[in-house]
Design a protein around this motif. Sequence first.
Motif, PDB file in Angstrom:
ATOM      1  N   ILE A 199       0.833  -1.200   0.000  1.00  0.00           N
ATOM      2  CA  ILE A 199       0.000   0.000   0.000  1.00  0.00           C
ATOM      3  C   ILE A 199       0.872   1.257   0.000  1.00  0.00           C
ATOM      4  CG2 ILE A 199      -1.534   1.389   1.465  1.00  0.00           C
ATOM      5  CD1 ILE A 199      -3.018  -1.176   2.172  1.00  0.00           C
ATOM      6  N   SER A 200       1.957   1.225   0.755  1.00  0.00           N
ATOM      7  CA  SER A 200       2.872   2.369   0.802  1.00  0.00           C
ATOM      8  C   SER A 200       3.466   2.655  -0.582  1.00  0.00           C
ATOM      9  CB  SER A 200       4.000   2.108   1.807  1.00  0.00           C
ATOM     10  OG  SER A 200       3.485   1.948   3.112  1.00  0.00           O
ATOM     11  N   VAL A 201       3.840   1.581  -1.289  1.00  0.00           N
ATOM     12  CA  VAL A 201       4.366   1.733  -2.645  1.00  0.00           C
ATOM     13  C   VAL A 201       3.294   2.332  -3.554  1.00  0.00           C
ATOM     14  CG1 VAL A 201       5.149   0.484  -4.700  1.00  0.00           C
ATOM     15  CG2 VAL A 201       6.057  -0.119  -2.438  1.00  0.00           C
ATOM     16  N   PHE A 202       2.075   1.848  -3.424  1.00  0.00           N
ATOM     17  CA  PHE A 202       0.958   2.349  -4.233  1.00  0.00           C
ATOM     18  C   PHE A 202       0.740   3.843  -4.001  1.00  0.00           C
ATOM     19  CE2 PHE A 202      -3.585   3.444  -4.348  1.00  0.00           C
ATOM     20  CZ  PHE A 202      -3.881   3.173  -5.673  1.00  0.00           C
ATOM     21  N   ILE A 203       0.784   4.266  -2.752  1.00  0.00           N
ATOM     22  CA  ILE A 203       0.572   5.678  -2.404  1.00  0.00           C
ATOM     23  C   ILE A 203       1.688   6.553  -2.981  1.00  0.00           C
ATOM     24  CG2 ILE A 203       0.511   7.327  -0.482  1.00  0.00           C
ATOM     25  CD1 ILE A 203      -0.817   5.078   1.194  1.00  0.00           C
ATOM     26  N   ILE A 204       2.923   6.117  -2.824  1.00  0.00           N
ATOM     27  CA  ILE A 204       4.065   6.899  -3.322  1.00  0.00           C
ATOM     28  C   ILE A 204       4.025   7.019  -4.845  1.00  0.00           C
ATOM     29  CG2 ILE A 204       6.581   6.899  -3.575  1.00  0.00           C
ATOM     30  CD1 ILE A 204       6.669   5.585  -0.757  1.00  0.00           C
ATOM     31  N   ILE A 205       3.768   5.895  -5.539  1.00  0.00           N
ATOM     32  CA  ILE A 205       3.724   5.908  -7.004  1.00  0.00           C
ATOM     33  C   ILE A 205       2.559   6.761  -7.498  1.00  0.00           C
ATOM     34  CG2 ILE A 205       3.434   4.503  -9.081  1.00  0.00           C
ATOM     35  CD1 ILE A 205       6.161   4.236  -7.737  1.00  0.00           C
ATOM     36  N   SER A 206       1.429   6.734  -6.793  1.00  0.00           N
ATOM     37  CA  SER A 206       0.284   7.578  -7.168  1.00  0.00           C
ATOM     38  C   SER A 206       0.685   9.049  -7.133  1.00  0.00           C
ATOM     39  CB  SER A 206      -0.897   7.334  -6.215  1.00  0.00           C
ATOM     40  OG  SER A 206      -1.399   6.025  -6.345  1.00  0.00           O
ATOM     41  N   GLY A 207       1.360   9.447  -6.047  1.00  0.00           N
ATOM     42  CA  GLY A 207       1.792  10.835  -5.917  1.00  0.00           C
ATOM     43  C   GLY A 207       2.793  11.223  -6.990  1.00  0.00           C
ATOM     44  N   LEU A 208       3.777  10.369  -7.247  1.00  0.00           N
ATOM     45  CA  LEU A 208       4.817  10.672  -8.233  1.00  0.00           C
ATOM     46  C   LEU A 208       4.253  10.714  -9.660  1.00  0.00           C
ATOM     47  CD1 LEU A 208       7.820   8.559  -6.873  1.00  0.00           C
ATOM     48  CD2 LEU A 208       7.496  11.050  -6.749  1.00  0.00           C
ATOM     49  N   THR A 209       3.296   9.837  -9.943  1.00  0.00           N
ATOM     50  CA  THR A 209       2.694   9.820 -11.276  1.00  0.00           C
ATOM     51  C   THR A 209       1.916  11.098 -11.541  1.00  0.00           C
ATOM     52  OG1 THR A 209       2.507   7.407 -11.245  1.00  0.00           O
ATOM     53  CG2 THR A 209       1.133   8.581 -12.831  1.00  0.00           C
ATOM     54  N   LEU A 210       1.080  11.484 -10.573  1.00  0.00           N
ATOM     55  CA  LEU A 210       0.298  12.715 -10.738  1.00  0.00           C
ATOM     56  C   LEU A 210       1.218  13.931 -10.833  1.00  0.00           C
ATOM     57  CD1 LEU A 210      -2.579  13.735 -10.994  1.00  0.00           C
ATOM     58  CD2 LEU A 210      -2.648  14.018  -8.509  1.00  0.00           C
ATOM     59  N   PHE A 211       2.272  13.923 -10.039  1.00  0.00           N
ATOM     60  CA  PHE A 211       3.266  14.997 -10.078  1.00  0.00           C
ATOM     61  C   PHE A 211       3.893  15.100 -11.472  1.00  0.00           C
ATOM     62  CE2 PHE A 211       7.820  16.014  -9.885  1.00  0.00           C
ATOM     63  CZ  PHE A 211       7.791  17.276  -9.311  1.00  0.00           C
ATOM     64  N   SER A 212       4.314  13.972 -12.023  1.00  0.00           N
ATOM     65  CA  SER A 212       4.978  13.952 -13.336  1.00  0.00           C
ATOM     66  C   SER A 212       4.054  14.452 -14.440  1.00  0.00           C
ATOM     67  CB  SER A 212       5.445  12.529 -13.664  1.00  0.00           C
ATOM     68  OG  SER A 212       6.342  12.058 -12.684  1.00  0.00           O
ATOM     69  N   ILE A 213       2.803  13.987 -14.412  1.00  0.00           N
ATOM     70  CA  ILE A 213       1.849  14.386 -15.452  1.00  0.00           C
ATOM     71  C   ILE A 213       1.581  15.887 -15.398  1.00  0.00           C
ATOM     72  CG2 ILE A 213      -0.555  14.164 -16.233  1.00  0.00           C
ATOM     73  CD1 ILE A 213      -0.432  11.258 -15.224  1.00  0.00           C
ATOM     74  N   THR A 214       1.301  16.398 -14.212  1.00  0.00           N
ATOM     75  CA  THR A 214       0.943  17.812 -14.102  1.00  0.00           C
ATOM     76  C   THR A 214       2.127  18.726 -14.414  1.00  0.00           C
ATOM     77  OG1 THR A 214       1.288  17.662 -11.698  1.00  0.00           O
ATOM     78  CG2 THR A 214      -0.966  17.504 -12.494  1.00  0.00           C
ATOM     79  N   ILE A 215       3.327  18.334 -14.019  1.00  0.00           N
ATOM     80  CA  ILE A 215       4.513  19.144 -14.339  1.00  0.00           C
ATOM     81  C   ILE A 215       4.724  19.191 -15.852  1.00  0.00           C
ATOM     82  CG2 ILE A 215       7.032  19.177 -14.241  1.00  0.00           C
ATOM     83  CD1 ILE A 215       5.712  20.370 -11.804  1.00  0.00           C
ATOM     84  N   PHE A 216       4.570  18.043 -16.499  1.00  0.00           N
ATOM     85  CA  PHE A 216       4.750  17.974 -17.953  1.00  0.00           C
ATOM     86  C   PHE A 216       3.717  18.843 -18.669  1.00  0.00           C
ATOM     87  CE2 PHE A 216       3.546  15.865 -21.978  1.00  0.00           C
ATOM     88  CZ  PHE A 216       4.732  16.047 -22.666  1.00  0.00           C
ATOM     89  N   LEU A 217       2.446  18.703 -18.271  1.00  0.00           N
ATOM     90  CA  LEU A 217       1.386  19.459 -18.925  1.00  0.00           C
ATOM     91  C   LEU A 217       1.452  20.940 -18.573  1.00  0.00           C
ATOM     92  CD1 LEU A 217      -1.586  16.966 -18.552  1.00  0.00           C
ATOM     93  CD2 LEU A 217      -0.290  17.518 -20.614  1.00  0.00           C
TER      94      LEU A 217
END
Length: 200
Positions: free
Chosen positions: A149-167
Amino acid sequence: MMVVLYLLVPAAIVSLAIIIAILHMIAPDHWTPIISYAIKNRYTKKKTGAVSLSLGILHGLFSSVLSFTIVIFGIHFIPDIYLRLFVVSILLFVSFYIIINARHEAHENRMPEPIKKTILLTSIIPDPTIVPVILMGLTYGMGFIFNTISVFIIISGLTLFSITIFLHKILFNKINSLSPQKIDYLVALILLVTVVFVIL
């Protein structure tokens, strides 16, 4: 052979949690509200990244709690119609409010901060995405589930971060010269398109 399987299955479960986190956060209903809010308020890339990372982690956390609760109480199916209706209602309300605000106040922004921040709620509304992961991980104990679950939470945050920074990098410079009224209409349009995505 059994030992190899016992070692490979946990790795497969964690990998599944990572894949679900990435694919789930790519969905427009998570990053569109953040981009809309950042554009409207002319956020810097750094501030947009901080907001998206925080909301991605919150969404991962709330979704994990919901999924874990569902597993604990033995519920294997719950309709998501209520969550969808809630998200659609918020998006429609905010979209129409922005349009009305833009029509009456073309040169100033008096939209109350709580109303503007309502847009961001759609990014953190939880859903039971990792129920299967938790069910598969029960064999390996609560410690394994907690780590997954901890991995899932961290990856969720990093994925959303990457997408929004790119866009943000692509969109912000292009619309920075637009008038506040045009930005209002653009944000409302983006949110209305998101409504269609959520319904589908």
